[in-house]
Design an enzyme around this catalytic site. Structure first.
Site, PDB file in Angstrom:
ATOM      1  N   LYS A 271      -0.740  -3.239   2.814  1.00 45.47           N
ATOM      2  CA  LYS A 271      -2.068  -3.822   2.576  1.00 45.47           C
ATOM      3  C   LYS A 271      -3.191  -2.856   2.923  1.00 45.47           C
ATOM      4  O   LYS A 271      -4.275  -2.905   2.336  1.00 45.47           O
ATOM      5  CB  LYS A 271      -2.210  -5.118   3.369  1.00 45.47           C
TER       6      LYS A 271
ATOM      7  N   GLU B   2      -9.395  -8.127   9.250  1.00 48.00           N
ATOM      8  CA  GLU B   2     -10.271  -8.399   8.112  1.00 48.00           C
ATOM      9  C   GLU B   2     -11.253  -9.495   8.513  1.00 48.00           C
ATOM     10  O   GLU B   2     -10.853 -10.509   9.093  1.00 48.00           O
ATOM     11  CB  GLU B   2      -9.409  -8.863   6.935  1.00 48.00           C
TER      12      GLU B   2
ATOM     13  N   HIS C  56      -1.745 -20.649   5.591  1.00 49.72           N
ATOM     14  CA  HIS C  56      -1.941 -19.534   4.671  1.00 49.72           C
ATOM     15  C   HIS C  56      -0.878 -19.488   3.573  1.00 49.72           C
ATOM     16  O   HIS C  56      -0.723 -18.465   2.904  1.00 49.72           O
ATOM     17  CB  HIS C  56      -1.979 -18.201   5.417  1.00 49.72           C
TER      18      HIS C  56
ATOM     19  N   ARG D 157       5.283  -8.559  -8.003  1.00 44.67           N
ATOM     20  CA  ARG D 157       6.448  -9.352  -8.392  1.00 44.67           C
ATOM     21  C   ARG D 157       5.973 -10.553  -9.192  1.00 44.67           C
ATOM     22  O   ARG D 157       4.767 -10.756  -9.384  1.00 44.67           O
ATOM     23  CB  ARG D 157       7.182  -9.847  -7.140  1.00 44.67           C
TER      24      ARG D 157
END
Length: 664
Positions: free
Chosen positions: A121, A205, A240, A297
């Site tokens: 990420k 973040e 999440h 994917r």
């Protein structure tokens, strides 16, 4: 025009509904399929659906579905020309893609280099920033000590997200809103990331308050063409992890859709992407969007894109993997109508969404126009703590969003699952919520609107009590067991027998079976109902007000009934055994006061207390891992730890005693 078949045989390196989904398209293309299975899945539907099935190891994923060498050897042993990884497991593992290439087997997915960049990420955010795609402010550095991360969190400011660099699906992610909780949250995220992805690297973040989660489906071929197939909104999430997805989004205008599509294509092109992929964005209230991550994917929610575009994404994946040009143009994928997907999980929404395990006693799916079921289980399947708790996906389609919502409600009403607790009542609650109808869906939807007690109104208590008594009688009649199990709480009377449940000791329910119809009658006071058996643990409850079907199943000293999809367990009030009498009381199957039990089966990750420790209410005592997620077990009240039975690294079954606390 003859169908262009890219491969003669494909091995599917996955399990459950996605393995069945891939096999379905392969069959339609005339491609032979090979399944792989662990010992836990020896008789699973996906293993039976393929032309061949090969065992790859015991139940733990690290010993089976994550064994690269075993899967590649299986493909070589049967001459498979390609391997489709599905989603999860090895689907985003660059080393797996390289192992396939080294063995001369096509990997149905992107190049390893693209997977490595987008799978990290931190590297992904740096790459897309360079390509002109907007990102959220945060920390992407390599210093990973808790102290360094804490300093960076102070710089960025709260609230903040700690996120695993190597993963997705909500694993290794923690939201921190208080500075004092940061260190523990970061440590937990790193542990979960290590367990799920073998890499504990995290990044920070800035947390966007109540954004929407919008993702763009892309397809890219090996000849430089990349197109967008429109957006999916996935804002309704718990922990999440997505619960409901729909397309098109009520928040995306045609102009914004074009902007998002261009940004997604730029992000994919920046890493030389090939095959199907999804670029995810966060959309704030002003309409500004920020890159979140790219899933290299096929997505769990891909069916809704298939329904509104008419594109079989698995077929497109196979053709691209074989070197073919993209089978369509971007304008061919303009959305038509509206599609919604909900994920059917084996979990208890009333109890913090804890996973549920056990044998599925009945599994009946809704049918009809505009309804698609992608299921990985069936009646008799065993749900274990080894794998993700998703049982199936329900997908509906109609010309308008309002019509699709009504179709979803009707389909959920027809869904019947027995043996395990599911989130179907919770999904019904979402489908019927005014904010969902209005399209006001953000990532805070569940936090803002959901309270567990809202589900308890979906099934009338007295109806459930009558249904439980009649179902207990019917199931007890089928099972010849020990005398107390057979007679249980029965007391003979002139015309019926009486049953009493421990949770309702003041209500003695009369139950009898009609000789002419064979139906069971249950009554107490002025309440009466007729219950008829429909087979396989399914019953029909009739009263003067309504008629409805429900599932019921037996446990050791109780019966569980699932009315309106909401399971309720009723413990039988049974005479005490000699051992109970010696202890001075009857055993009712519930835990003794002060004993903290395991709420599900799983592994003990850590134990935070020792004998003699003073604890406060809601303090974390034990952390368990089940179905790839960590769950904190907390103290029910202030007290002192008397006994610690949990041991880090050990396992526990649902109901096992972990900690004993003396109340303060």
């Amino acid at each position: 025009m003859a169908l262009n078949i890219p491969f003669g045989c494909v091995l599917i390196a996955n399990r459950g509904e996605i393995a069945l989904r891939i096999a379905r398209t392969c069959r339609a293309m005339g491609i032979r399929t090979v399944a792989v299975y662990s010992d836990a899945d020896a008789g699973a539907p996906h293993a039976r659906a393929c032309d061949l099935a090969i065992r790859i190891g015991p139940p733990p994923v690290r010993d089976s579905y994550l064994r690269i060498e075993a899967i590649v050897e299986a493909a070589q042993s049967v001459g498979a020309q390609a391997i489709h990884p599905g989603y999860g497991f090895l689907s985003e593992n660059a080393a797996f893609a390289e192992a396939c290439a080294a063995a001369g087997i096509a990997f149905v997915g992107p190049p390893p280099a693209a997977m490595r960049v987008m799978g990290d990420k931190i590297a992904a955010k740096k790459t897309v920033e360079a390509a002109g795609v907007p990102t959220v402010a945060g920390y992407l550095g390599g210093e990973q000590s808790i102290a360094a991360l804490t300093e960076q969190a102070k710089r960025i400011g709260l609230p903040i997200l700690v996120k695993a660099a190597a993963g997705g699906g909500g694993k290794g992610m923690r939201l921190v809103t208080e500075g004092g909780a940061f260190a523990d949250s970061a440590a937990a995220a790193k542990r979960e990331a290590q367990a799920a992805f073998g890499d504990d690297t995290v990044f920070l973040e800035r947390f966007l308050s109540k954004p929407r989660h919008i993702e763009i489906q892309i397809l890219a071929d090996a000849h430089g063409r990349c197109i967008s197939l429109g957006e999916r909104e996935c804002s309704i999430q718990r922990r999440h992890q997505k619960v409901l997805e729909e397309t098109p989004s009520t928040a995306v205008s045609p102009a914004l859709r074009e902007q998002l599509g261009h940004a997604a294509v730029r992000a994919a092109s920046a890493v030389g992407y090939r095959n199907a992929g999804t670029v995810e964005f966060m959309l704030d209230a002003s309409g500004a969007f920020y890159f979140l991550e790219m899933n290299t994917r096929l997505q769990v929610e891909h069916p809704i894109t298939e329904l509104v575009t008419g594109v079989d994404l698995v077929r497109a994946q196979l053709l691209i993997a074989a070197g073919h040009d993209l089978p369509l143009r971007g304008e061919d994928a303009s959305p038509r109508g509206h599609a919604i997907e909900v994920r059917i999980y084996a979990e208890d929404a009333e109890n913090d969404f804890l996973p549920s395990t056990g044998r599925i006693t009945h599994f009946e799916l809704p049918e009809g126009p505009g309804i698609r079921n992608d299921a990985g289980v069936e009646t008799g399947s065993i749900v274990t703590a080894d794998y993700d708790p998703m049982l199936a996906k329900l997908i509906v389609y109609d010309r308008t969003r309002d019509a699709a919502i009504e179709r979803l409600k009707a389909a959920l009403d027809e869904y019947l699952v027995g043996g395990v607790t599911t989130n179907i009542p919770f999904l019904r609650w979402i489908a019927g919520h005014p904010a969902f109808a209005a399209g006001a869906t953000t990532t805070a939807f569940i936090a803002d609107h959901f309270r567990p007690e809202q589900l308890r109104d979906q099934a009338d208590g007295e109806r459930a009590l009558l249904a439980a008594a009649a179902a207990w009688a019917a199931l007890d009649d089928e099972e010849s067991v020990d005398p107390w199990r057979r007679l249980g709480a029965w007391r003979h009377s002139s015309s019926s027998r009486q049953v009493t449940f421990g949770s309702h000791p003041d209500k003695s329910i009369a139950v009898w079976r009609a000789r002419d119809s064979g139906a069971w009658h249950a009554s107490f006071g002025r309440q009466e109902a007729i219950v008829e058996e429909r087979g396989n643990g399914i019953f029909e409850l009739r009263s003067d007000r309504m008629r409805e079907r429900f599932a019921a199943w037996r446990r050791a000293a109780s019966v569980v009934v699932s009315l309106a999809g909401r399971p309720r367990e009723f413990a039988i009030a049974r005479p005490p055994s000699l051992a109970d009498a010696a202890r001075g009381g009857a055993h009712d199957g519930r835990s003794a006061a002060g004993v903290v039990q395991a709420p599900m089966s799983g592994t003990i990750v850590k134990v935070d207390v020792r004998r003699g420790d003073a604890v406060r209410a809601r303090q974390v005592l034990v952390v368990m891992e089940a179905m790839k997620m960590e769950h904190a077990i907390v103290a029910p009240y202030d007290g002192v730890v008397k006994t610690v039975r949990a041991k880090a690294g050990g396992t526990a079954n649902s109901g096992d005693a972990l900690i004993e606390i003396e109340p303060a």
